[in-house]
Write an enzyme that holds these catalytic residues in place. Structure first.
Site, PDB file in Angstrom:
ATOM      1  N   GLU A 193      -4.185  -5.619   1.926  1.00  0.00           N
ATOM      2  CA  GLU A 193      -5.266  -5.111   1.073  1.00  0.00           C
ATOM      3  C   GLU A 193      -6.089  -6.284   0.584  1.00  0.00           C
ATOM      4  O   GLU A 193      -5.572  -7.156  -0.126  1.00  0.00           O
ATOM      5  CB  GLU A 193      -4.713  -4.339  -0.126  1.00  0.00           C
ATOM      6  N   CYS A 209      -8.661  -4.074  -8.443  1.00  0.00           N
ATOM      7  CA  CYS A 209      -8.880  -3.996  -6.995  1.00  0.00           C
ATOM      8  C   CYS A 209      -9.856  -2.888  -6.633  1.00  0.00           C
ATOM      9  O   CYS A 209     -10.687  -3.057  -5.738  1.00  0.00           O
ATOM     10  CB  CYS A 209      -7.551  -3.775  -6.277  1.00  0.00           C
TER      11      CYS A 209
END
Length: 569
Positions: free
Chosen positions: A303, A337
């Protein structure tokens, strides 16, 4: 009234935990000394993880020939500890400890695995005050932000795993063909072995515990490569997980923590004794991790960065959603994020949106949240290393026609001048040809872009190289359903073809989250948590009580949580 309805629903649903729980063995895990609200500690002249290189007194007699990491509070610049960084031999030894422990654990039954997770969930909820204080001390975030990103996410992941992992990972029967009717077919899920999780610093409790939860429940050992920026808190969180193993009669070596400098990290990522790598972090480092993993053809889950857009349609109810917009941009000082960085607004409500945000962003207060009597909305950033770049991006955008309405530069706190603070920023009239439109900021900066139509908004949303998360706000359900993307073994490679897994492997997974009862019930920001925070005491009481009501595993704790929750309303 809606707040009360949601509370009642959550209370009812949370009792499933009580019905499904095994006997829970509690842990007593001592709070680290520097988590106490001691504001008289040593202030670093130039706070950074390398401060020990300039001030050897921080090592307190430790062998100066070894590499250390300086741990400090980003909200004050206060020194916490100096922790030895792992070297190559340390890492190799830890890999072997984890590998040896997993040999027995891979055949553990569900009862053993669930006992460990139940102990961990009990600790997260019952020791919420200490856990949040440790996270805040090491990251500079506020207590409410820590509760959202550290506690609620971790508790929910534990609850979900406890309730669902067995059914998901148990052997599954599959239909066979007519010629093999005399045979039976099933799919079994065998643990890979030793997993590695190289995790980011923004939520040290959740980011370190999350891969451990998934690894343990699936029969794997887990090595967490923690960030040097949060070495002190990560060490404590990992220690608690190891203690949960120990009190339940399991080998604590199933979990290992590696804190090291980048120069030696490939000892971990290129090891042939590692069976899977998860990486959460920057695009640049992610590519290096993927390259290192390819040397032994190890599977990865990576990620990387994001530049998440929120499309605000003409039909959106700004009066209702404005609190959501504020928290999505400024929670944890924008260091999320999948926090929203680009607000793409339909031109017919553009001016109204800006006027609302202008008023609210100006009211935000910067500061530490552990200091008694303080009531801060936005905490510190993890370091000041990117402040110059942030200021440059903002100034360049202004030169190209953007308007800076609030903030835009680093902030020197009058009481904590060594803290890493950046002003909550509102930058409007941003366009696609500006660098700030494309670069991930990871900061308390709300950039606002005007869209001429829904199709134009979609083009703008998809106009960067990133594709991690996105959101759509409006009062027309059909219009809100836009197309928005979300982010073999050994020498035979990795990946599967055939069966459901093969079909899924040929697709791009996408997560769409929308209101179930679209026109009847919407999700508000509860009043105690709305920016600006009215009372630090009430906001903390509410969010702490919410965690206890939903996730506590004993009736008494739920009742006490309900009292805290109601007291905060």
């Amino acid at each position: 009234m809606l707040d009360w309805i949601l509370v009642i629903i959550l209370i009812i649903l949370s009792y499933k935990l009580l019905l499904n729980k095994n006997k829970i063995i509690k842990i007593n895990y001592k709070r680290p000394i520097q988590a106490n609200d001691d504001w008289n500690g040593k202030l670093l002249e130039n706070p950074s993880i390398f401060a020990h290189n300039f001030d050897k007194s921080l090592l307190n007699g430790k062998n100066v020939s070894n590499d250390y990491i300086t741990c400090y509070d980003p909200s004050t610049g206060q020194f916490i500890d100096a922790i030895k960084a792992a070297n190559e031999q340390d890492i190799k030894s830890q890999i072997q400890l984890a590998k040896a422990a997993q040999v027995e654990w891979k055949s553990s039954n569900w009862s053993r695995r669930l006992k460990v997770l139940n102990s961990l969930l009990d600790w997260v909820v019952s020791d919420i005050d200490n856990l949040v204080d440790v996270a805040c001390r090491d990251t500079g975030k506020t207590k409410v932000d820590a509760a959202f990103g550290e506690i609620l996410t971790t508790a929910e992941k534990l609850r979900w795993m406890i309730n669902n992992a067995k059914s998901i990972l148990s052997p599954q029967r599959r239909h066979t063909n007519l010629l093999l009717a005399h045979k039976s077919s099933k799919v079994v899920y065998e643990p890979l072995g030793v997993t590695v999780a190289s995790v980011s610093w923004n939520y040290p409790a959740h980011n370190s515990l999350s891969p451990i939860i998934a690894s343990l429940i699936s029969g794997n050992a887990c090595i967490v490569k923690g960030s040097e920026l949060v070495a002190w808190s990560t060490k404590w969180f990992i220690g608690a997980a190891q203690e949960c193993l120990r009190v339940n009669g399991e080998d604590p070596n199933l979990i290992q923590l590696v804190i090291c400098y980048p120069e030696v990290v490939e000892t971990l990522t290129t090891s042939n004794d590692i069976d899977h790598i998860t990486f959460i972090g920057s695009e640049l480092v992610g590519k290096k991790v993927a390259s290192a993993a390819s040397k032994n053809l190890k599977p990865c889950c990576i990620e990387l960065g994001g530049k998440d857009p929120a499309i605000i349609l003409e039909s959106a109810d700004l009066n209702f959603f404005e609190s959501t917009f504020m928290r999505s941009a400024f929670q944890a000082a924008g260091q999320n994020c999948i926090g929203i960085e680009r607000f793409i607004i339909h031109e017919k409500i553009y001016t109204d949106f800006i006027e609302r945000m202008d008023k609210r962003v100006k009211e935000l207060r910067l500061g530490p949240s552990l200091k008694e009597g303080s009531c801060s909305d936005v905490g510190a950033m993890i370091s000041d290393t990117r402040f110059a770049k942030l200021e440059e991006l903002i100034q360049n955008a202004i030169k190209q026609g953007a308007r800076l309405l609030v903030g835009g530069k680093r902030y020197q706190h009058p009481l904590y001048p060594k803290g890493h603070y950046f002003e909550p920023t509102l930058l409007v009239d941003v366009t696609k040809d500006m660098e700030i439109f494309h670069e991930e900021l990871f900061a308390p900066v709300m950039t606002v872009i005007k869209a001429q139509s829904t199709n134009h908004a979609i083009d703008l949303a998809n106009g960067t190289r990133f594709g991690l998360g996105a959101a759509v706000f409006g009062n027309n359900k059909a219009e809100c359903r836009l197309s928005m993307p979300f982010g073999g073994v050994k020498s035979s490679g990795y990946g599967r073809f055939g069966g459901p897994e093969g079909l899924q492997g040929l697709c791009n997974p996408k997560v769409i989250i929308e209101d179930r009862f679209f026109s009847l019930i919407r999700t508000p920001i509860p009043k105690p948590l709305d920016y600006p925070i009215k009372s630090a005491v009430s906001s903390w009481s509410f969010v702490k009580g919410l965690v206890e009501v939903v996730y506590a595993t004993e009736i008494k704790a739920k009742i006490l949580g309900l009292k805290d929750l109601l007291k905060g309303l």
